[in-house]
Design a protein around this motif. Sequence first.
Motif, PDB file in Angstrom:
ATOM      1  N   LEU A  27       0.847  -1.314  -0.113  1.00 39.12           N
ATOM      2  CA  LEU A  27      -0.049   0.149  -0.008  1.00 39.12           C
ATOM      3  C   LEU A  27       0.908   1.109   0.044  1.00 39.12           C
ATOM      4  N   GLY A  28       1.893   1.093   0.667  1.00 36.96           N
ATOM      5  CA  GLY A  28       2.940   2.172   0.547  1.00 36.96           C
ATOM      6  C   GLY A  28       3.482   2.608  -0.825  1.00 36.96           C
ATOM      7  N   LEU A  29       3.428   1.656  -1.584  1.00 40.24           N
ATOM      8  CA  LEU A  29       4.001   1.831  -2.829  1.00 40.24           C
ATOM      9  C   LEU A  29       2.738   2.301  -3.791  1.00 40.24           C
ATOM     10  N   LEU A  30       1.612   1.585  -3.648  1.00 42.67           N
ATOM     11  CA  LEU A  30       0.455   1.845  -4.522  1.00 42.67           C
ATOM     12  C   LEU A  30       0.059   3.285  -4.254  1.00 42.67           C
ATOM     13  N   THR A  31      -0.036   3.958  -3.029  1.00 39.43           N
ATOM     14  CA  THR A  31      -0.560   5.077  -2.726  1.00 39.43           C
ATOM     15  C   THR A  31      -0.036   6.302  -3.823  1.00 39.43           C
ATOM     16  N   MET A  36      -8.970   4.376   0.078  1.00 42.75           N
ATOM     17  CA  MET A  36      -9.079   3.056   0.697  1.00 42.75           C
ATOM     18  C   MET A  36      -7.674   2.486   0.951  1.00 42.75           C
ATOM     19  N   GLY A  37      -6.631   2.710  -0.016  1.00 42.11           N
ATOM     20  CA  GLY A  37      -5.449   2.242   0.434  1.00 42.11           C
ATOM     21  C   GLY A  37      -4.601   2.751   1.663  1.00 42.11           C
ATOM     22  N   LEU A  38      -4.953   4.239   1.572  1.00 43.66           N
ATOM     23  CA  LEU A  38      -4.435   5.068   2.700  1.00 43.66           C
ATOM     24  C   LEU A  38      -5.087   4.680   4.093  1.00 43.66           C
ATOM     25  N   ALA A  39      -6.467   4.513   4.023  1.00 44.25           N
ATOM     26  CA  ALA A  39      -7.135   4.228   5.349  1.00 44.25           C
ATOM     27  C   ALA A  39      -6.588   3.037   5.880  1.00 44.25           C
ATOM     28  N   VAL A  40      -6.263   1.950   5.105  1.00 49.94           N
ATOM     29  CA  VAL A  40      -6.034   0.621   5.778  1.00 49.94           C
ATOM     30  C   VAL A  40      -4.608   0.710   6.125  1.00 49.94           C
TER      31      VAL A  40
END
Length: 358
Positions: free
Chosen positions: A212-216, A295-299
Amino acid sequence: MPLALLFAALVVYASLYPFVGWRWPGAPITNFVGAPLPQYWTGFDVGANLVGYGPLGFLLAVALLRSGWGRWAWPLAVLAAASLSLAVESLQNFLPMRVPSNLDFALNAAGAALGVCFAWILERLGGLRRWSQFRADWFEPQAHGSLVLLALWPFALLYPVSVPFGLGQVWDRLEGGLARLLAETPFLEWVPMRAEPVFPLSPLAEALCVALGLLTPLLMGYGDVRSVWRRLVFLVMLFVGGLGAAALSAALTYGPDHAWAWINGPAIMGMGLAFIAGLAALFLPRRLCHVALLMGLAVSLSLLNRAPVSAYFDQSLEVWEQGRFIRFHGLSQWLGWVWPFAAMVFGLRAVARSSVGR
């Protein structure tokens, strides 16, 4: 111009950090200008003062040029950067942990002049015009906020993190700071202190945070990149830039021999998941990219801020907090803390704007 002003604010922060112990100096604050040159200096300090103002001079020159100042943009950019350096060096008289220096002032002005010269050369060679055309071809017209955040993302990664690419792990320090601030007051009960013990992230949860750190930033860029093949190029460039920033952070913290020591099983799994998800998202509409970003940031923020920071990791930060990186410690730390929340504000605004557009 907003990017130039933002960089100027970062320079001021780095120059006056940690903002404690303010007191009135006993001598005029500009006495350092005519003082003898300092006898003790290091190559690192010289390089940092020279290089630190280079981007500021470059950005100011480009901003003034695009604002219609013509040939006056070049001297005005140098003058503005030098005036900022003189102001912050003078303010350092009020801080016991800072020492104003005429050598620093001269190096800052020289660095700004080098940045302006670089901008002048690029303008003469047509580089600025080609960049404008490249930006128009690759990105949407409103891609201002995303480009600024994407430019800051590698710098946010420079401060060490307990989970690779896991920015925004702030709750431990925020909780402790609020507890100290509100100690012996009735408002202490308002702080949502964690009563239950916290446990380290499982390998699977850590891999998810890495992904998620890369996808953001990837989804942020996808939302403003114009075509699928350009998104694919952006995917490769972002992974290369992220790996380079993480390796540089490890090398600065633990030494060059340990630049890749952070790559373990969860990190490899998370990077693989992020790459596969990035390929799958190549065809997503812009609005869905921004929704997935939120959504990715929230998770990721939920997982990271429910996990403790290891004692060993806290000890490793002394290299930054007490070593030669003290000048950049607060700046890089705040970038790592604030970047995900700024990305969340950007995502919310992007989703709201697209909803209104519909």
